[in-house]
Scaffold this motif. Structure first.
Motif, short mmCIF file in Angstrom:
data_model
loop_
_atom_site.label_atom_id
_atom_site.label_comp_id
_atom_site.label_asym_id
_atom_site.label_seq_id
_atom_site.Cartn_x
_atom_site.Cartn_y
_atom_site.Cartn_z
N PHE A 203 3.06 12.43 -3.79
CA PHE A 203 4.51 12.60 -3.81
C PHE A 203 5.23 11.28 -4.04
CE2 PHE A 203 3.68 16.71 -1.68
CZ PHE A 203 4.50 17.50 -2.44
N VAL A 204 4.72 10.18 -3.48
CA VAL A 204 5.34 8.88 -3.69
C VAL A 204 5.26 8.48 -5.16
CG1 VAL A 204 5.16 6.41 -3.18
CG2 VAL A 204 5.03 8.08 -1.33
N LEU A 205 4.10 8.67 -5.77
CA LEU A 205 3.97 8.37 -7.20
C LEU A 205 4.88 9.25 -8.04
CD1 LEU A 205 0.08 7.91 -7.47
CD2 LEU A 205 1.84 6.13 -7.47
N PHE A 206 5.02 10.49 -7.66
CA PHE A 206 5.93 11.38 -8.37
C PHE A 206 7.37 10.88 -8.29
CE2 PHE A 206 8.84 15.02 -8.27
CZ PHE A 206 8.56 15.61 -9.50
N ASP A 207 7.78 10.43 -7.08
CA ASP A 207 9.14 9.91 -6.93
C ASP A 207 9.36 8.67 -7.78
OD1 ASP A 207 9.70 11.95 -5.20
OD2 ASP A 207 9.57 10.75 -3.37
N LEU A 208 8.38 7.75 -7.81
CA LEU A 208 8.51 6.55 -8.63
C LEU A 208 8.64 6.91 -10.11
CD1 LEU A 208 5.91 4.17 -6.93
CD2 LEU A 208 8.40 3.99 -6.85
N TYR A 209 7.90 7.85 -10.55
CA TYR A 209 7.97 8.28 -11.95
C TYR A 209 9.35 8.84 -12.27
CZ TYR A 209 7.18 11.14 -16.10
OH TYR A 209 7.28 11.71 -17.33
N MET A 210 9.89 9.67 -11.36
CA MET A 210 11.19 10.26 -11.60
C MET A 210 12.30 9.22 -11.61
SD MET A 210 10.87 13.40 -12.19
CE MET A 210 9.67 14.74 -12.04
N VAL A 211 12.23 8.23 -10.73
CA VAL A 211 13.27 7.22 -10.65
C VAL A 211 13.19 6.25 -11.83
CG1 VAL A 211 14.11 5.25 -9.31
CG2 VAL A 211 13.51 7.39 -8.16
N VAL A 212 11.98 5.78 -12.15
CA VAL A 212 11.83 4.77 -13.20
C VAL A 212 12.17 5.34 -14.57
CG1 VAL A 212 10.18 3.27 -14.39
CG2 VAL A 212 10.18 3.42 -11.89
N PHE A 213 11.71 6.56 -14.81
CA PHE A 213 11.89 7.11 -16.15
C PHE A 213 13.07 8.09 -16.21
CE2 PHE A 213 7.42 5.88 -15.97
CZ PHE A 213 7.30 5.14 -17.13
N GLY A 214 13.77 8.27 -15.12
CA GLY A 214 14.97 9.11 -15.14
C GLY A 214 14.69 10.56 -15.47
N ARG A 215 13.54 11.07 -15.04
CA ARG A 215 13.17 12.45 -15.35
C ARG A 215 13.77 13.46 -14.37
NH1 ARG A 215 11.54 12.42 -20.55
NH2 ARG A 215 10.01 10.76 -20.91
N GLY A 216 14.31 13.01 -13.29
CA GLY A 216 14.89 13.93 -12.31
C GLY A 216 15.58 13.15 -11.21
N TYR A 218 15.51 14.25 -7.71
CA TYR A 218 15.07 14.67 -6.39
C TYR A 218 13.91 13.80 -5.91
CZ TYR A 218 17.83 18.85 -7.23
OH TYR A 218 18.85 19.71 -7.49
N LEU A 219 14.03 13.24 -4.70
CA LEU A 219 12.95 12.48 -4.10
C LEU A 219 12.20 13.39 -3.13
CD1 LEU A 219 14.74 9.08 -3.33
CD2 LEU A 219 13.39 9.72 -5.33
N LEU A 220 10.88 13.52 -3.33
CA LEU A 220 10.07 14.46 -2.55
C LEU A 220 9.16 13.74 -1.54
CD1 LEU A 220 9.03 16.91 -5.41
CD2 LEU A 220 11.00 17.03 -3.88
N GLN A 221 9.51 12.49 -1.26
CA GLN A 221 8.67 11.73 -0.34
C GLN A 221 8.57 12.41 1.02
OE1 GLN A 221 10.37 10.09 2.32
NE2 GLN A 221 8.57 9.13 3.27
N HIS A 222 9.65 13.07 1.47
CA HIS A 222 9.63 13.66 2.81
C HIS A 222 8.59 14.76 2.93
CE1 HIS A 222 12.29 16.24 0.42
NE2 HIS A 222 12.02 17.21 1.28
#
Length: 530
Positions: A203-216, A218-222
């Motif tokens: 989930f942390v890697l997914f959040d980094l991908y979304m933030v860096v590349f602007g794909r979404g 929503y942060l799902l770290q929780h």
């Protein structure tokens, strides 16, 4: 962070927005529940330190989720830098608490104390920097709040060089803990924690991908962190169950040992007495005949009167020692042979008073006072009178010896108190006779051995060690028991329990005359245990 764009959105997007923040609040509630439950487990199980670490970690995550929700939903016109502290402060302390949990479950390596202090220092530096940025509008860790993305807006603090360094240290500490977890948590017991850590990392890697590349937005770290907490809780719950099972097994063994001490102990004691009694009987018969011959020859020499001359005192000493050996042998025979003598209803107080008359003069000459308390006018005991008197005589002489050793001269505590009372234990009614003195007492180490044959702790070792063994056997033969309570240097209390019945019932069954009470020498049937 996520912010709803209220002027440009669709119904489906709004529903997704609500579902997302609902998941954040549900995660906060679950983490709070885990924190409370872990705290309770920490009070009742062995891994209390690990339970406290899990409780603190779950509480931090709950605080992060609540702070995240508030920061992401406040109007944009408010001071967002102040509200950014709500999710940032809990995250600052996460590496240290996470490390405590991981090290508690996998075993802390050497040097973890230094790492824990480093994590604490990084956390306080981060919190202090964010507070200064929010209160004084400085740019120590962040230079402001960036809002981007549509149809929802993501709010993120913009890090400075100091903020980047803080994030690098923060991430390194988390990476060390997760690496330790992956390296050590491969056993079946720790596998749920490994699965939770893997979910958290994904989930942390997914959040980094979304933030860096602007794909979404929503942060799902929780959700990943909740998986990690649930995995840790699964491991902790298993350890708690195993600890409870070990405790249950230990309690069962303790109860079993206690049962053996309470129920098997008397049986083993009786078997030991019977075995020693058989041996004693064989020795006694072989010793008695030569001693009798020696005593007869000594009597023949003594009868010569003046012809004995200077040998007279030696002859008297030989005869005295022969009588002493004879008394010991008779005790051995009594110990070895449990005869079914006639048992008649007897008044406990009368037996005690008659025993007093046997030893009264001896006690008076030593300055010892006798006290008799109570009496059972309505109860009698079915017993062989001379045997019970032998027990009482032995107890009184033991008390006399203890008082003489503790108080050689006159003393206020030089007294023996005999109390008589009735006690009910279950459906059985007993007459209890206590013989209590305030003499030397018995040490705690010697208490379990006072009824062992040939055991004596007289200072001069003059006792035979058979008196209480014989007395114990007599009382057991009468269906009673003999107990002792003592504190070294303070007191000794022997308690004699004999089954009792109403006197009217017993009188109707008595048919023969009462056996004659035989006086015995001080050596016969007695041996002090003090």
């Amino acid at each position: 962070m996520v912010e709803r764009d209220r002027g440009n959105g669709c119904r489906g997007a709004v529903d997704m927005h609500d579902v997302y923040f609902s998941s954040v609040l549900v995660s906060a509630g679950l983490c709070l529940g885990l924190s409370i439950q872990s705290t309770l487990v920490g009070f009742s199980s062995a891994p209390a330190g690990t339970a406290r670490s899990l409780s603190r970690l779950a509480l931090l995550e709950a605080a992060y989720c609540v702070g995240f929700y508030v920061f992401a939903t406040v109007p944009a016109s408010w001071d967002l830098r102040s509200y950014s502290l709500l999710p940032v402060v809990p995250l600052a302390f996460l590496p240290g608490v996470l490390g405590d949990l991981v090290m508690g479950l996998t075993g802390a390596p050497r040097g973890w104390g230094l790492g824990r202090r480093l994590a604490s220092s990084v956390a306080w530096i981060g919190v202090g920097g964010m507070l200064l940025d929010a209160a004084l509008d400085t740019e120590i860790l962040s230079s402001g709040i960036q809002v981007f993305g549509r149809p929802f807006s993501l709010r993120l603090p913009v890090p400075t060089w100091g903020g980047s360094a803080f994030l690098a240290c923060w991430g390194s500490l988390v990476f060390v803990s997760m690496g330790r977890l992956v390296a050590k948590a491969r056993t079946p017991q720790l596998r749920p924690l490994l699965y939770g850590a893997g979910s958290f990392g994904a989930f942390v890697l997914f959040d980094l991908y979304m933030v860096v590349f602007g794909r979404g937005n929503y942060l799902l770290q929780h959700l990943g962190f909740l998986s990690l907490l649930l995995g840790a809780w699964s491991v902790l719950a298993r350890q708690h169950r195993e600890g409870a099972e070990r405790l249950r097994v230990a309690l069962e063994r303790l109860e079993e040992q206690q049962h053996q001490l309470l129920h098997e102990g008397p049986r083993v004691q009786q078997q030991k007495l019977e075995s020693l009694g058989t041996l004693a009987a064989g020795i006694a018969h072989k010793v008695l005949n030569p001693i009798t011959s020696i005593m007869n020859y000594a009597q023949l020499i003594r009868q010569r009167g003046s012809q004995v001359g200077a040998m007279g005192p030696f002859v008297d000493e030989v005869m005295a020692e022969c009588r002493r050996v004879t008394a010991i042998v008779r005790n051995l025979l009594t110990f070895a042979r449990r005869e079914d003598l006639i048992r008649l209803p007897e008044d406990p107080r009368e037996m005690v008073e008659e025993t007093f008359r046997l030893v009264g003069s001896s006690l008076s000459s030593d300055g010892i006072q006798l006290e008799l308390v109570g009496g059972m006018e309505s109860l009698s005991v079915q017993c062989t009178r001379q045997q019970i008197q032998q027990v009482l005589l032995n107890l009184l002489q033991n008390a006399q010896n203890a008082l003489n050793v503790a108080h050689p001269g006159s003393h206020a505590d030089k007294r023996i108190r005999v109390s008589i009372a009735s006690v009910s234990q279950g459906e059985v009614l007993y007459v209890r006779v206590d013989v209590e003195d305030w003499g030397t007492g018995i040490s705690e180490a010697d208490l379990p051995r006072v009824f062992d044959p040939f055991f004596t702790n007289r200072p001069d070792r003059s006792g035979t060690g058979l008196g209480l063994s014989v007395s114990h056997g007599i009382v057991v033969d009468h269906g009673g028991r003999l107990e002792v309570d003592s504190v070294r240097g303070r007191y000794t209390r022997f308690s004699l329990f004999l089954p009792a019945e109403p006197r009217e019932t017993l009188r109707s069954g008595s048919g023969s005359s009462r056996p004659r009470v035989e006086e015995c020498t001080p050596e016969a049937g007695t041996a002090a245990k003090h």
